[in-house]
Design a protein around this motif. Structure first.
Motif, PDB file in Angstrom:
ATOM      1  N   VAL A 196       0.790  -1.190  -0.123  1.00 15.49           N
ATOM      2  CA  VAL A 196      -0.070  -0.112  -0.011  1.00 15.49           C
ATOM      3  C   VAL A 196       0.903   1.426   0.081  1.00 15.49           C
ATOM      4  CG1 VAL A 196      -1.672   1.389   1.377  1.00 15.49           C
ATOM      5  CG2 VAL A 196      -1.858  -1.151   1.003  1.00 15.49           C
ATOM      6  N   VAL A 197       1.844   1.374   0.851  1.00 20.69           N
ATOM      7  CA  VAL A 197       2.885   2.444   0.834  1.00 20.69           C
ATOM      8  C   VAL A 197       3.500   2.582  -0.277  1.00 20.69           C
ATOM      9  CG1 VAL A 197       4.522   3.621   2.088  1.00 20.69           C
ATOM     10  CG2 VAL A 197       2.954   2.558   3.448  1.00 20.69           C
ATOM     11  N   ALA A 198       4.033   1.495  -0.871  1.00 26.78           N
ATOM     12  CA  ALA A 198       4.797   1.572  -2.078  1.00 26.78           C
ATOM     13  C   ALA A 198       4.106   2.068  -3.273  1.00 26.78           C
ATOM     14  CB  ALA A 198       5.395   0.156  -2.355  1.00 26.78           C
ATOM     15  N   LEU A 199       3.079   1.440  -3.445  1.00 24.69           N
ATOM     16  CA  LEU A 199       2.038   1.832  -4.577  1.00 24.69           C
ATOM     17  C   LEU A 199       1.546   3.415  -4.563  1.00 24.69           C
ATOM     18  CD1 LEU A 199       0.191  -1.453  -4.903  1.00 24.69           C
ATOM     19  CD2 LEU A 199       1.745  -0.560  -6.458  1.00 24.69           C
ATOM     20  N   SER A 200       1.190   3.872  -3.117  1.00 26.08           N
ATOM     21  CA  SER A 200       0.987   5.180  -2.895  1.00 26.08           C
ATOM     22  C   SER A 200       1.700   6.233  -3.249  1.00 26.08           C
ATOM     23  CB  SER A 200       0.648   5.319  -1.601  1.00 26.08           C
ATOM     24  OG  SER A 200      -0.458   4.484  -1.189  1.00 26.08           O
ATOM     25  N   ALA A 201       3.217   5.716  -2.996  1.00 23.55           N
ATOM     26  CA  ALA A 201       4.476   6.501  -3.438  1.00 23.55           C
ATOM     27  C   ALA A 201       4.740   6.643  -4.807  1.00 23.55           C
ATOM     28  CB  ALA A 201       5.659   5.944  -2.797  1.00 23.55           C
TER      29      ALA A 201
END
Length: 153
Positions: A92-97
């Motif tokens: 979730v955090v990687a795709l958001s970044a």
């Protein structure tokens, strides 16, 4: 209910400490030739002793042989939390970044931060769950004879 036999080591109000012998089920598994657990079992680390605090309403004596149990759904939910939450937070955090236009190093750092955040969530959940008596091992009763004596504990 997942059950395990053990011997009472110490008694405290409302609970007992139980010693169990953890053993591998490699002898029954079809994939034992390609599994690291089989190697660990042969090297002697598979039969280590475990010490478990189990809740009880009865009075037990040190040395009593008991059966302790944990609800199956508690084990499944715990495994999902431990394995899925860090991975879910990482993605979730990687795709958001990435969606926010971050460069590759920024996405990698964000993924690592998400993984660390996932581990923090698991720790927080474990501390919360440790106070829940429904998720704590319970003494089911005295151990009956199953052909395997506990005298070798």
């Amino acid at each position: 209910m997942i059950e395990e036999r053990g011997r009472v080591l110490s008694v405290e109000p409302g609970a007992v400490w139980v010693e169990t012998v953890r053993s591998s089920t490699c002898g029954n598994c079809a994939a034992k030739a390609g599994c690291g657990q089989e190697l660990l079992q042969r090297l002697g680390s598979g039969g280590s002793r475990g010490f478990v605090r189990a809740l009880t309403d009865r009075q037990w004596q040190v040395g009593d042989e008991v059966v302790i149990g944990v609800p199956e759904d508690a084990l499944v939910r715990g495994a999902l939390w431990v394995y899925m939450m860090p991975l879910l937070a990482l993605f979730v955090v990687a795709l958001s970044a990435q969606a926010l236009g971050g460069s590759e190093p920024q996405v990698i750092l964000a993924a690592l931060a998400g993984l660390a955040f996932g581990f923090v969530l698991v720790r927080w959940h474990a501390l919360r769950a440790s106070r829940d008596p429904r998720l704590t091992p319970q003494v089911m009763g005295a151990a009956g004879f199953s052909g395997v004596p506990l005298t070798n504990l």
